[in-house]
Design a protein around this motif. Structure first.
Motif, PDB file in Angstrom:
ATOM      1  N   LYS A 146       0.803  -1.061  -0.064  1.00 22.41           N
ATOM      2  CA  LYS A 146      -0.083  -0.193  -0.348  1.00 22.41           C
ATOM      3  C   LYS A 146       0.696   1.314   0.107  1.00 22.41           C
ATOM      4  O   LYS A 146       1.702   1.353   0.961  1.00 22.41           O
ATOM      5  N   TYR A 147       0.644   2.095  -0.914  1.00 17.74           N
ATOM      6  CA  TYR A 147       1.480   3.210  -1.220  1.00 17.74           C
ATOM      7  C   TYR A 147       0.543   4.592  -1.173  1.00 17.74           C
ATOM      8  O   TYR A 147      -0.710   4.448  -1.404  1.00 17.74           O
ATOM      9  N   PHE A 177       1.312   2.172   5.606  1.00 15.04           N
ATOM     10  CA  PHE A 177       1.625   2.060   4.138  1.00 15.04           C
ATOM     11  C   PHE A 177       3.063   1.911   4.146  1.00 15.04           C
ATOM     12  O   PHE A 177       3.883   2.026   4.883  1.00 15.04           O
ATOM     13  N   ASP A 178       3.518   1.080   2.961  1.00 14.54           N
ATOM     14  CA  ASP A 178       4.713   0.784   2.622  1.00 14.54           C
ATOM     15  C   ASP A 178       5.541   1.983   2.266  1.00 14.54           C
ATOM     16  O   ASP A 178       6.771   1.862   2.094  1.00 14.54           O
ATOM     17  N   GLY A 179       5.068   2.900   1.841  1.00 13.54           N
ATOM     18  CA  GLY A 179       5.787   4.137   1.455  1.00 13.54           C
ATOM     19  C   GLY A 179       5.117   5.235   0.884  1.00 13.54           C
ATOM     20  O   GLY A 179       3.896   5.167   0.444  1.00 13.54           O
ATOM     21  N   ILE A 180       5.600   6.422   0.453  1.00 12.34           N
ATOM     22  CA  ILE A 180       5.132   7.620  -0.180  1.00 12.34           C
ATOM     23  C   ILE A 180       5.730   7.896  -1.303  1.00 12.34           C
ATOM     24  O   ILE A 180       6.880   8.118  -1.259  1.00 12.34           O
ATOM     25  N   ILE A 181       5.005   8.065  -2.294  1.00 14.85           N
ATOM     26  CA  ILE A 181       5.171   8.371  -3.567  1.00 14.85           C
ATOM     27  C   ILE A 181       5.034   9.739  -3.993  1.00 14.85           C
ATOM     28  O   ILE A 181       3.779   9.839  -4.094  1.00 14.85           O
ATOM     29  N   CYS A 194      -2.367  -2.512 -10.155  1.00 13.01           N
ATOM     30  CA  CYS A 194      -2.406  -1.335  -9.310  1.00 13.01           C
ATOM     31  C   CYS A 194      -3.916  -0.838  -9.188  1.00 13.01           C
ATOM     32  O   CYS A 194      -4.434  -0.985 -10.290  1.00 13.01           O
ATOM     33  N   HIS A 213       6.866  14.645   0.157  1.00 10.68           N
ATOM     34  CA  HIS A 213       6.718  13.840   1.122  1.00 10.68           C
ATOM     35  C   HIS A 213       6.411  13.968   2.567  1.00 10.68           C
ATOM     36  O   HIS A 213       5.565  13.372   3.206  1.00 10.68           O
ATOM     37  N   ALA A 241       7.287   1.713  -6.712  1.00 12.63           N
ATOM     38  CA  ALA A 241       6.869   0.457  -5.942  1.00 12.63           C
ATOM     39  C   ALA A 241       7.226  -0.914  -6.501  1.00 12.63           C
ATOM     40  O   ALA A 241       6.862  -1.702  -5.735  1.00 12.63           O
TER      41      ALA A 241
END
Length: 131
Positions: free
Chosen positions: A13-14, A37-41, A72, A21, A64
């Motif tokens: 999940k991003y 979340f796994d990250g922020i794009i 997606c 950021h 990702a």
């Protein structure tokens, strides 16, 4: 928080944002969901491309580590962003059917689904949730 925690934990999940950021991080922290979340794009990860550009979606997939755009699922409140996602082959969900800028009902043929609130996601995409 509960709805995100109920998603299948094997699905990455991003947050894909047109902002930077640290702003997204502050918002997630204020909502108490920064750890989900796994990250922020962010816009910088997309070489400052607008979120509704093909290049932004390609950059997001690269960050990702995604090869198949059909894997997606994109949730957004912008018709332009939904259209861009579908053009790239992403599945898309319009969240909020009242335009944030115009205050009028919005709809788009590019959305696989349209919902009023994010909490309705389980009803339209039950396969994303742990049973």
């Amino acid at each position: 928080r509960d709805i995100i925690q109920q998603l299948d934990p094997t699905i990455p999940k991003y947050v894909f944002t047109a902002s930077v950021h640290h702003h997204a991080e502050r918002c997630l922290t204020a909502l108490g969901i920064e750890d989900l979340f796994d990250g922020i794009i962010d816009v910088k990860a997309c070489d400052l491309e607008t979120k509704h550009s093909q290049q932004a979606f390609e950059a997001a997939m690269k960050v990702a580590g995604v090869q198949n755009p059909e894997s997606c699922i994109f949730l957004d409140d912008s018709i332009k962003n939904i259209e861009a996602a579908r053009t790239m082959g992403w599945r898309s969900v319009l969240v909020g059917r009242i335009g944030r800028d115009c205050g009028k009902t919005i709809t788009t043929e590019h959305a696989e689904h349209e919902i009023d609130r994010i909490h309705q996601i389980r009803k339209i995409l039950p396969e994303l949730f742990i049973q």
